[in-house]
Design a protein around this motif. Structure first.
Motif, short mmCIF file in Angstrom:
data_model
loop_
_atom_site.label_atom_id
_atom_site.label_comp_id
_atom_site.label_asym_id
_atom_site.label_seq_id
_atom_site.Cartn_x
_atom_site.Cartn_y
_atom_site.Cartn_z
N ALA A 97 0.83 -1.21 0.00
CA ALA A 97 0.00 0.00 0.00
C ALA A 97 0.87 1.26 0.00
CB ALA A 97 -0.94 0.00 1.21
N ILE A 98 1.93 1.25 0.78
CA ILE A 98 2.85 2.41 0.81
C ILE A 98 3.49 2.59 -0.56
CG2 ILE A 98 5.11 3.19 1.67
CD1 ILE A 98 2.99 3.85 3.62
N GLU A 99 3.95 1.49 -1.16
CA GLU A 99 4.61 1.57 -2.47
C GLU A 99 3.66 2.16 -3.52
OE1 GLU A 99 6.44 -1.40 -5.84
OE2 GLU A 99 6.46 -2.09 -3.76
N LEU A 100 2.41 1.70 -3.50
CA LEU A 100 1.43 2.20 -4.46
C LEU A 100 1.11 3.68 -4.23
CD1 LEU A 100 -0.89 -0.92 -4.43
CD2 LEU A 100 0.43 -0.12 -6.40
N MET A 101 0.99 4.08 -2.97
CA MET A 101 0.71 5.49 -2.68
C MET A 101 1.94 6.36 -2.94
SD MET A 101 -2.42 5.65 -2.29
CE MET A 101 -2.35 7.44 -2.16
N ASP A 102 3.14 5.80 -2.81
CA ASP A 102 4.35 6.54 -3.21
C ASP A 102 4.26 6.91 -4.69
OD1 ASP A 102 5.58 6.43 -0.74
OD2 ASP A 102 6.91 4.75 -1.25
N ARG A 103 3.85 5.94 -5.50
CA ARG A 103 3.73 6.19 -6.94
C ARG A 103 2.64 7.21 -7.23
NH1 ARG A 103 4.25 0.02 -9.36
NH2 ARG A 103 6.25 -0.43 -8.41
N ALA A 104 1.52 7.09 -6.51
CA ALA A 104 0.40 8.02 -6.73
C ALA A 104 0.81 9.46 -6.39
CB ALA A 104 -0.80 7.60 -5.88
N THR A 105 1.49 9.64 -5.27
CA THR A 105 1.88 11.01 -4.87
C THR A 105 3.01 11.55 -5.76
OG1 THR A 105 3.30 10.08 -3.13
CG2 THR A 105 1.11 10.84 -2.47
N THR A 106 3.79 10.66 -6.34
CA THR A 106 4.82 11.10 -7.30
C THR A 106 4.17 11.61 -8.58
OG1 THR A 106 6.45 9.57 -6.40
CG2 THR A 106 6.86 10.38 -8.63
#
Length: 198
Positions: A97-106
């Motif tokens: 979930a963190i990895e996916l949200m990292d990509r989203a916020t990038t």
């Protein structure tokens, strides 16, 4: 010289038809005028209505409308990443979930809700510092994000930082006075921070 009778009858029939069409197009006396298309309600108007709401049901309905607006990232890719992150959280896979949200916020760094959602994952991971940093980023982008203020208050409260918790809860209450459990949290903390009446 008078017009021949058949021509005069034809002209009168045409005039009667024209008057009949005009009468049908005009609304009857006392009838409501046709409504013009209304402009969509702005976020500013929704926040003003939320603050002025007179009962809990009305306030919750307005808060949901605001949250729906905030949920829109403007990018189909980011929306998909965010949905996958939500599924990963539900399944307990917090690192994913963190990895996916990292990509989203990038991809969408100006989308306040993206930072708020990543903060929720950090909170579940007990990473208070990262959750606070993301909530602060959320509030830089959207200072009226009442959920972010409330979450910040809960994190500070869990850290026993009552002055900061109280400030965050009060900021949330200024935006959404009827938010569930908010006033009771303020009432519990305020005497310790502001002092008790003698």
């Amino acid at each position: 010289m008078a017009a021949p009778r058949p021509l005069r009858s034809l002209a009168l029939a045409a005039l009667a038809a024209l008057l009949s069409t005009t009468a049908q197009a005009r609304p009857a006396p006392g009838a409501a005028a046709p409504q013009k298309a209304q402009a969509p309600v702005t976020l500013d108007e929704l926040y003003a209505r939320l603050k002025a709401a007179e009962d809990d049901a009305e306030a919750k309905g307005i808060a949901k409308l605001i949250e729906r607006r905030q949920d829109r990232s403007g990018s189909a890719t980011v929306d998909l990443l965010t949905e996958r992150a939500r599924q990963a959280m539900s399944g307990g896979d917090l690192p994913l979930a963190i990895e996916l949200m990292d990509r989203a916020t990038t991809l969408e760094p100006d989308w306040s809700e993206g930072w708020n959602r990543r903060a929720s994952v950090f909170w579940r991971l007990q990473d208070h510092a990262s959750a606070i940093a993301d909530l602060k980023r959320t509030l830089v982008l959207e200072p009226r994000h009442f959920e972010a203020w409330a979450a910040l208050g809960r994190i500070y409260q869990s850290m026993d930082d009552k002055p900061r918790a109280l400030e965050a809860f009060r900021r949330a209450a200024a935006l959404y006075p009827r938010m569930d459990n908010l006033q009771s949290a303020i009432n519990r903390i305020a005497p310790d921070v502001d002092g008790r009446d003698l």
